[in-house]
Scaffold this active site. Structure first.
Site, PDB file in Angstrom:
ATOM      1  CB  THR A 212       8.167  49.511  51.848  1.00 60.01           C
ATOM      2  OG1 THR A 212       6.896  49.562  51.224  1.00 60.01           O
ATOM      3  CG2 THR A 212       8.742  48.111  51.723  1.00 60.01           C
ATOM      4  N   GLY A 264       9.264  51.141  46.415  1.00 62.38           N
ATOM      5  CA  GLY A 264       8.818  52.043  45.356  1.00 62.38           C
ATOM      6  C   GLY A 264       7.610  51.460  44.655  1.00 62.38           C
TER       7      GLY A 264
HETATM    8  N1  ASP Z   1       6.955  48.418  46.810  1.00 62.68           N
HETATM    9  C1  ASP Z   1       5.780  48.497  47.622  1.00 62.68           C
HETATM   10  C2  ASP Z   1       4.614  48.008  46.803  1.00 62.68           C
HETATM   11  O1  ASP Z   1       4.480  48.401  45.658  1.00 62.68           O
HETATM   12  C3  ASP Z   1       5.476  49.874  48.147  1.00 62.68           C
HETATM   13  C4  ASP Z   1       6.654  50.723  48.580  1.00 62.68           C
HETATM   14  O2  ASP Z   1       7.766  50.241  48.678  1.00 62.68           O
HETATM   15  O3  ASP Z   1       6.437  51.910  48.846  1.00 62.68           O
HETATM   16  O4  ASP Z   1       3.804  47.296  47.335  1.00 62.68           O
END
Ligand code: ASP
Length: 350
Positions: A212, A264
């Site tokens: 992300t 995350g």
């Molecule tokens: N936070 C993002 C989600 O859960 C994914 C990530 O940041 O890796 O969609």
């Protein structure tokens, strides 16, 4: 108000962990020096993930660093010329969305149907204006659509077809669904399906190195802003929306406290309203930015089962990076310091 960090540390030490596991469980914090009272600051991230040194080639690492640097320098140029936080965030994150090396725009994670569905949001700290899109499939640069929702509508979030229609009506660039899909992502989806044995809800595979993207900015006008853009999690349930477009969960900015962009396991960021809670601690409990970010990411999310990290920035120009993952692609630049980037959690930005 004192926070219960000591209790957690004692609990972790009391369990039979190796030193390496303890270091990982305790999280990693970095507070880069940005010079005294910088006129402007930009910090970015390219996602938190589980990929370690041995699993990443030098070539991939060099590519990630080059993309992060290009994004920082593009945002910084606008800030130096007196541009606003949202302008700098959009310009910086577009570069990462266009790169297939991040989980946003081209190269986004694929859902259980093999589709790329994008979530993004942006917020500015002076008047708490905010905009976001969720589940879009045609918008080439989701962060641009989020900014357009903030600046051109009375709404905060548009989703699905409505978001795509809005982008088209407003002259934003669209792309065919196949534009977003890379072979690497197809392979990751195949791996995730094999791993989760058909149970999408049980899929807990961390996003590998392709993460992300997010940015926090202090502009020359003294305003904070934050922006975040993602394809979500590989093999996510069709229709699932994560924390990135949800104001207060994966993204937040207020001149009263701080600007935060998260990355995350999104469900945990939503359930603990991570971005807003960090800023609320700074605003109402008089905590430092560093202490507040650690309280959420290390002391709260991790024991609950949620991994990830944040980048955060306060009105004085202090930046903190906190993560409980092996890598957090990140970078920072200010009016007084050059662009510096890092890939792994245990290395410093340089
Ligand atoms: N936070 C993002 C989600 O859960 C994914 C990530 O940041 O890796 O969609």
């Amino acid at each position: 108000m004192a926070k219960p960090r000591k209790l957690l540390t004692v609990a972790l030490l009391a369990t039979p962990m190796t030193l390496a596991a303890y270091a990982h469980a305790a999280g990693v914090t970095e507070t880069p020096d940005l010079g005294p009272s910088p006129d402007w600051v930009i910090a970015i991230h390219g996602g938190a993930g589980s990929t370690t040194r041995d699993e990443l080639s030098d070539e991939d690492k060099a590519q990630l660093r080059a993309d992060l640097k290009a994004a920082l320098e593009t945002g910084a140029k606008l800030l130096d010329e007196g541009g606003t936080g949202p302008q700098a965030i959009e310009a910086a994150l577009k570069i990462l969305e266009d790169s297939p090396h991040f989980n946003a725009g081209r190269g986004a994670a694929l859902d259980e149907h093999g589709d790329a569905r994008h979530d993004a949001s942006i917020m500015r700290g002076d008047d708490h204006a905010a905009g976001g899109i969720a589940g879009s499939s045609r918008i080439k640069n989701p962060i641009s659509a989020a900014r357009a929702v903030m600046e051109r509508t009375q709404n905060v979030m548009l989703h699905g077809d409505g978001a795509d229609w809005f982008a088209a009506e407003n002259g934003l660039e669209l792309a065919e669904p196949h534009y977003f899909i890379t072979e690497k992502r197809r392979q990751m989806l195949r791996d995730a399906r094999a791993h989760s044995a058909g149970d999408v809800a049980a899929n807990t595979i961390d996003e590998s190195i392709f993460g992300t993207v997010g940015a926090v900015v202090l502009d020359r006008h003294g305003n904070l802003s934050a922006g975040t853009s993602t394809g979500g999690r590989t093999n996510k349930r069709h229709g699932r929306v994560g924390d990135s477009p949800v104001i207060g969960a994966g993204n937040y900015a207020s001149n009263n406290s701080c600007a935060v962009s998260g990355t995350g396991h999104g469900e945990y960021f939503m359930r603990w309203t991570v971005a807003r809670d960090i800023c609320a601690r700074v605003e109402f409990a008089d905590e430092s930015l560093e202490s507040a970010a650690q309280a959420l990411i290390v002391d709260t999310l991790l024991p609950a089962g949620g991994t990830g990290g944040v980048i955060a920035l306060d009105p004085a120009g202090n930046v903190v990076f906190v993560t409980t993952t092996a890598n957090l692609k990140r970078g920072v630049m200010s009016s007084a310091t050059p662009a510096r980037v890092a890939v792994y959690s245990d290395e410093k930005v340089e």
